[in-house]
Design a protein around this motif. Structure first.
Motif, short mmCIF file in Angstrom:
data_model
loop_
_atom_site.label_atom_id
_atom_site.label_comp_id
_atom_site.label_asym_id
_atom_site.label_seq_id
_atom_site.Cartn_x
_atom_site.Cartn_y
_atom_site.Cartn_z
N ILE A 210 20.41 -66.50 17.69
CA ILE A 210 19.96 -65.15 17.35
C ILE A 210 18.85 -64.72 18.29
N ILE A 211 18.99 -63.54 18.87
CA ILE A 211 17.91 -62.93 19.65
C ILE A 211 17.11 -62.06 18.69
N GLN A 212 15.82 -62.33 18.62
CA GLN A 212 14.96 -61.65 17.64
C GLN A 212 13.82 -60.91 18.34
N ILE A 213 13.48 -59.77 17.82
CA ILE A 213 12.40 -58.96 18.36
C ILE A 213 11.45 -58.59 17.22
N GLN A 214 10.19 -58.82 17.45
CA GLN A 214 9.16 -58.36 16.52
C GLN A 214 8.19 -57.52 17.33
N GLN A 215 8.11 -56.24 17.02
CA GLN A 215 7.31 -55.32 17.83
C GLN A 215 6.41 -54.47 16.95
N ALA A 216 5.17 -54.30 17.41
CA ALA A 216 4.21 -53.51 16.66
C ALA A 216 4.63 -52.03 16.62
N LYS A 217 4.58 -51.47 15.43
CA LYS A 217 4.80 -50.03 15.27
C LYS A 217 3.50 -49.30 14.93
N LEU A 218 2.45 -50.09 14.62
CA LEU A 218 1.11 -49.57 14.36
C LEU A 218 0.11 -50.62 14.78
N ALA A 219 -0.92 -50.22 15.51
CA ALA A 219 -1.98 -51.15 15.90
C ALA A 219 -3.28 -50.39 16.05
N VAL A 220 -4.29 -50.79 15.28
CA VAL A 220 -5.62 -50.20 15.39
C VAL A 220 -6.63 -51.34 15.45
N PHE A 221 -7.69 -51.16 16.24
CA PHE A 221 -8.62 -52.24 16.52
C PHE A 221 -10.06 -51.83 16.25
N ASN A 222 -10.89 -52.85 16.01
CA ASN A 222 -12.33 -52.69 15.83
C ASN A 222 -12.65 -51.63 14.77
N ILE A 223 -12.08 -51.84 13.59
CA ILE A 223 -12.29 -50.93 12.47
C ILE A 223 -12.79 -51.71 11.27
N ASP A 224 -13.34 -51.01 10.28
CA ASP A 224 -13.74 -51.64 9.04
C ASP A 224 -12.50 -51.82 8.15
N ILE A 225 -12.33 -53.02 7.62
CA ILE A 225 -11.19 -53.32 6.76
C ILE A 225 -11.72 -53.79 5.41
N LYS A 226 -11.24 -53.17 4.35
CA LYS A 226 -11.70 -53.52 3.01
C LYS A 226 -11.22 -54.91 2.62
N ASP A 227 -12.04 -55.59 1.81
CA ASP A 227 -11.74 -56.96 1.41
C ASP A 227 -10.44 -57.05 0.61
N ASP A 228 -10.05 -55.99 -0.09
CA ASP A 228 -8.85 -56.08 -0.91
C ASP A 228 -7.58 -56.24 -0.06
N LYS A 229 -7.67 -55.97 1.24
CA LYS A 229 -6.52 -56.19 2.13
C LYS A 229 -6.22 -57.68 2.29
N PHE A 230 -7.19 -58.52 1.93
CA PHE A 230 -7.04 -59.96 2.15
C PHE A 230 -6.80 -60.73 0.84
N LYS A 231 -6.51 -60.02 -0.23
CA LYS A 231 -6.29 -60.67 -1.51
C LYS A 231 -4.93 -61.37 -1.54
N LEU A 232 -4.88 -62.54 -2.17
CA LEU A 232 -3.65 -63.28 -2.36
C LEU A 232 -3.13 -63.06 -3.77
N PRO A 233 -1.85 -63.31 -4.01
CA PRO A 233 -1.33 -63.22 -5.38
C PRO A 233 -2.08 -64.18 -6.29
N PRO A 234 -2.14 -63.90 -7.59
CA PRO A 234 -2.92 -64.73 -8.52
C PRO A 234 -2.21 -66.01 -8.91
#
Length: 233
Positions: free
Chosen positions: A169-193
């Motif tokens: 299989i030939i596979q491609i993973q390509q960014a469709k959105l990329a933003v850098f050096n921004i503030d990211i809220k902690d809730d973006k890093f939450k794992l399932p309970p």
């Protein structure tokens, strides 16, 4: 077909530098969302892969979360996957949605698995990878590196595109959105309970190991490679 996190040569997560004592990225923070696609022939059967992936990190990678949702189809056999990996300092967490549990382990530099140590041109060159050009992805100029049949597009240590060939299989993973050096809220890093199990405890508990499925055994083997340990039933 095996899980796509094993199929993708440049994935999974933590693809850029498992360096516990230094910055894992040259950029302070990022949000990158990818589209995944692939097709090919697996033992005479038509196969396809589709899905999406995302990467969040801040503090130069000291805190990171990666997630992918993938559908694999071989003829009429359809398999759906959902994977989450989180890195906090020198600890890595892998979520198992089938068992509803999160596995924790310490991570170290893995000299035998160079794709987990990608960071800069010196590291890539030492692996035998060759820079074959450059290309803009979403307006960001990326260096293109090739190792064997695999290629990776890197912007300031952050991968924005992968092309790999595995199991026909030939596979491609390509960014469709990329933003850098921004503030990211902690809730973006939450794992399932889900409950958290430490891998050393799991491996030392003989009553639990025989219950692992083949996919879980593969996960354990790959995780143990990162710690320099071996796994046996």
């Amino acid at each position: 077909m095996g899980k796509s996190k094993y199929i993708f040569g440049f994935l999974l997560f933590g693809v850029v530098g498992l360096f516990a004592q230094s910055n894992r990225y040259d950029i302070k923070s990022a949000i990158v969302e990818y589209e995944i696609s692939g097709n090919g022939d697996v033992m005479g059967s038509e196969a396809s892969v589709s899905g999406s992936s995302k990467l969040y990190f801040k503090d130069y990678g000291q805190l990171e979360l990666s997630e992918d949702k993938i559908v694999q189809i071989v003829t009429d056999d359809k398999e759906e996957e959902h994977n989450i990996t989180k890195i906090v300092g020198n600890k890595i967490y892998n979520v198992d949605f089938d068992e509803k549990v999160t596995y924790q382990q310490e991570m170290v530099v893995d000299e035998e698995n160079p794709f987990l140590n990608l960071k800069n041109s010196e590291t890539l060159s030492s692996m035998g990878a060759k820079k074959i050009g450059s290309e803009e992805i979403l307006g960001y100029k990326c260096d293109i590196w090739q190792l064997g049949e695999d290629k990776i597009w890197i912007y300031n240590t952050v991968p924005l595109k992968f092309v790999s060939k595995s199991l026909g299989i030939i596979q491609i993973q390509q960014a469709k959105l990329a933003v850098f050096n921004i503030d990211i809220k902690d809730d973006k890093f939450k794992l399932p309970p889900f409950p958290v199990k430490v891998m050393d405890d799991v491996l030392n508990n003989n009553s639990e190991v025989p219950e692992l499925s083949p996919d879980q055994e593969k996960m354990v083997e790959d995780m143990m490679k990162q710690t320099g340990k071996t796994y046996s039933k």
